[in-house]
Design an enzyme around this catalytic site. Structure first.
Site, PDB file in Angstrom:
ATOM      1  N   PHE A  64      -0.203  -2.297   8.673  1.00  0.00           N
ATOM      2  CA  PHE A  64      -0.854  -1.283   7.834  1.00  0.00           C
ATOM      3  C   PHE A  64      -2.168  -1.791   7.245  1.00  0.00           C
ATOM      4  CE2 PHE A  64       3.753  -0.624   7.168  1.00  0.00           C
ATOM      5  CZ  PHE A  64       3.871   0.710   7.490  1.00  0.00           C
ATOM      6  N   SER A  74      -5.106   6.597  13.242  1.00  0.00           N
ATOM      7  CA  SER A  74      -5.420   7.783  12.446  1.00  0.00           C
ATOM      8  C   SER A  74      -5.890   8.909  13.357  1.00  0.00           C
ATOM      9  CB  SER A  74      -6.546   7.407  11.477  1.00  0.00           C
ATOM     10  OG  SER A  74      -7.130   8.564  10.942  1.00  0.00           O
ATOM     11  N   ALA A  75      -5.670  10.130  12.911  1.00  0.00           N
ATOM     12  CA  ALA A  75      -6.161  11.299  13.653  1.00  0.00           C
ATOM     13  C   ALA A  75      -7.683  11.298  13.720  1.00  0.00           C
ATOM     14  CB  ALA A  75      -5.678  12.577  12.983  1.00  0.00           C
ATOM     15  N   ARG A  77     -18.559  18.698   2.329  1.00  0.00           N
ATOM     16  CA  ARG A  77     -18.647  17.240   2.422  1.00  0.00           C
ATOM     17  C   ARG A  77     -19.019  16.909   3.865  1.00  0.00           C
ATOM     18  NH1 ARG A  77     -13.191  13.881   1.117  1.00  0.00           N
ATOM     19  NH2 ARG A  77     -12.584  14.800   3.116  1.00  0.00           N
ATOM     20  N   GLY A 137     -19.267  15.711   7.475  1.00  0.00           N
ATOM     21  CA  GLY A 137     -18.283  15.207   8.445  1.00  0.00           C
ATOM     22  C   GLY A 137     -16.953  15.933   8.446  1.00  0.00           C
ATOM     23  N   TYR A 190     -15.214   3.566   9.868  1.00  0.00           N
ATOM     24  CA  TYR A 190     -13.753   3.451   9.683  1.00  0.00           C
ATOM     25  C   TYR A 190     -13.041   3.883  10.964  1.00  0.00           C
ATOM     26  CZ  TYR A 190      -9.036   4.896   8.383  1.00  0.00           C
ATOM     27  OH  TYR A 190      -7.667   5.085   8.374  1.00  0.00           O
ATOM     28  N   ASN A 230      -3.047  -8.592   0.325  1.00  0.00           N
ATOM     29  CA  ASN A 230      -3.970  -9.305  -0.579  1.00  0.00           C
ATOM     30  C   ASN A 230      -4.238  -8.464  -1.833  1.00  0.00           C
ATOM     31  OD1 ASN A 230      -5.626  -7.306   0.357  1.00  0.00           O
ATOM     32  ND2 ASN A 230      -7.246  -8.642   1.137  1.00  0.00           N
ATOM     33  N   LYS A 280     -10.543   1.819  13.955  1.00  0.00           N
ATOM     34  CA  LYS A 280      -9.227   2.239  14.482  1.00  0.00           C
ATOM     35  C   LYS A 280      -9.300   2.352  16.011  1.00  0.00           C
ATOM     36  CE  LYS A 280      -7.108   2.576  10.568  1.00  0.00           C
ATOM     37  NZ  LYS A 280      -6.161   1.521  10.214  1.00  0.00           N
ATOM     38  N   GLY A 288       0.820  -1.214   0.000  1.00  0.00           N
ATOM     39  CA  GLY A 288       0.000   0.000   0.000  1.00  0.00           C
ATOM     40  C   GLY A 288       0.852   1.262   0.000  1.00  0.00           C
TER      41      GLY A 288
END
Ligand code: NAD
Ligand code: UDP
Length: 337
Positions: A80, A124-125, A291, A293, A148, A32, A152, A10
């Protein structure tokens, strides 16, 4: 020292492979390729002139994962692998919990079986949710606004619990801000499939004339020019942060969350203007509706990363945007040329 990277092919994984190989680590990659290409790993070999084993497998395939641990002398893991599109996570929450959360559980069970007790996790922040006090500090309250983010949050909690139960375990939760840019060779970079969700890949695809105009999602935010402020960080600086975190985890037990950001905030319009200036390429844009959020601002305190890891971002916005453009220009169709 031999390090397993999940999601090695990635965007962040491939840059971290380069950093580790250049620093003399042995690496093993698994992926994958659901959001990447094996070509990225060939490019890593090309950049570093070093070879390493890589396996095509899904993290949730416990038997296949165990075979990798049996075949390779793994001492630490950088994790990751995961799905990362916020909008998609709202539409397909179960897929996100299954891939991100269940994948992490399988990984941790196999690590336990093979007595591997050191992990660096890509958080992630986004775990700071709708926090409004800036800069964001690791000791602030957490909360998420989409599935998402909750994956995390849950994996972070699982790692904290694991460290509490096993005093021999080390985990560093790296909370990334906005990774952008590409390796200076232009051989590896961000290659999202379809229409990009993130700002930078959208900008570079407008620059390469694959997309016509950039939608700027709102100019009525509570910021100096009305567009949101974010902490953009060069992906190579981020990759160095993983090596620093791994060295820290090697010397300390327990669980620590650390922000990886620059501590500097740039607006969407500043990104566009700087891109045009440093690259001499126009970015046509239009003001689109907000957008859902998006926060006014999100930027990092750098104090803990400096204190704990001795790490600090070095590259500025101009360098990030020059490198992002070099990657896109050299690879107009990404890895799938
Ligand atoms: P990416 O999609 O480029 O890399 C993730 C890699 O994991 C891909 O190569 C994908 O094919 C692989 N993968 C996904 N599910 C897998 C599975 N079940 N088994 C094996 N491989 C699997 O994303 P990235 O930008 O390199 O991000 C890496 C990590 O950092 C992710 O966990 C992401 O959530 C996190 N993160 C990224 C950003 C960002 O803006 N790039 C910001 C904060 C956090
Ligand atoms: N953005 C934009 N147009 C786009 C993509 C993003 O104006 O096509 C803005 C978005 O509103 C945010 C910033 O760029 O203010 C960074 O968004 P990105 O999705 O890259 O990262 P996020 O901060 O949301 O994780």
């Amino acid at each position: 020292m031999s390090v397993l990277l999940t999601g090695a092919a990635g965007y962040v994984g491939s840059h971290t492979c380069v950093e580790l190989l250049n620093r003399g680590f042995s690496i093993v990659g698994i992926d994958n390729y659901i959001n990447s290409s094996p070509v990225a790993l060939d490019r890593v070999r090309q950049i570093t002139s070093k070879d390493f084993p890589s396996y095509e497998l899904d993290l949730r395939d416990e038997r296949a994962l165990r075979a990798v641990f049996e075949a390779q002398p793994i001492e630490a893991v950088i994790h990751f692998a995961g799905l990362k599109a916020v909008g998609e996570s709202v539409k397909k929450p179960l897929e996100y919990y299954d891939n991100n959360l269940y994948g992490s559980i399988v990984l941790l069970k196999v690590m336990r079986e093979f007595a591997v007790r050191s992990i660096i996790f890509s958080s992630s922040a986004t775990v700071y949710g709708a926090a409004t006090q800036m800069p964001l500090r690791e000791d602030m309250a957490l909360g998420c606004v989409n599935p998402y983010g909750w994956t995390k949050f849950a994996i972070e909690q699982m790692l904290r619990d694991l460290c509490a139960a096993d005093p021999g375990f080390s985990a560093v939760l790296l909370r990334y801000f906005n990774p952008v840019g590409a390796h200076e060779s232009g051989l590896i970079g961000d290659d999202p499939s379809g229409i990009p969700n993130n700002l930078l890949p959208y900008v570079t695809r407008v620059a390469v004339e694959e997309l016509q105009r950039l939608p700027v999602f709102g100019n009525d935010y509570n910021t100096p020019d009305g567009t949101p402020l974010r902490d953009y960080i060069h992906v190579s600086d981020l990759a160095r942060g993983h090596v620093a975190a791994m060295e820290y985890a090697g010397a300390h037990k327990g669980c620590e969350a650390v922000n990886l950001g620059t501590g500097k905030a740039s607006s969407v319009l500043e990104v566009i203007k700087t891109f045009e200036q440093v690259n001499g390429v126009p970015i046509p844009y239009f003001i689109a509706p907000r957008r859902a959020g998006d926060a006014d601002e999100s930027w990092s305190s750098t104090e803990k990363a400096e204190r704990l890891l001795g790490w600090k971002a070095e590259k500025g916005l101009g360098e990030m945007l020059r490198d992002a453009w070099r990657w896109q220009k050299q690879n107009p169709k990404g890895y799938h040329a």
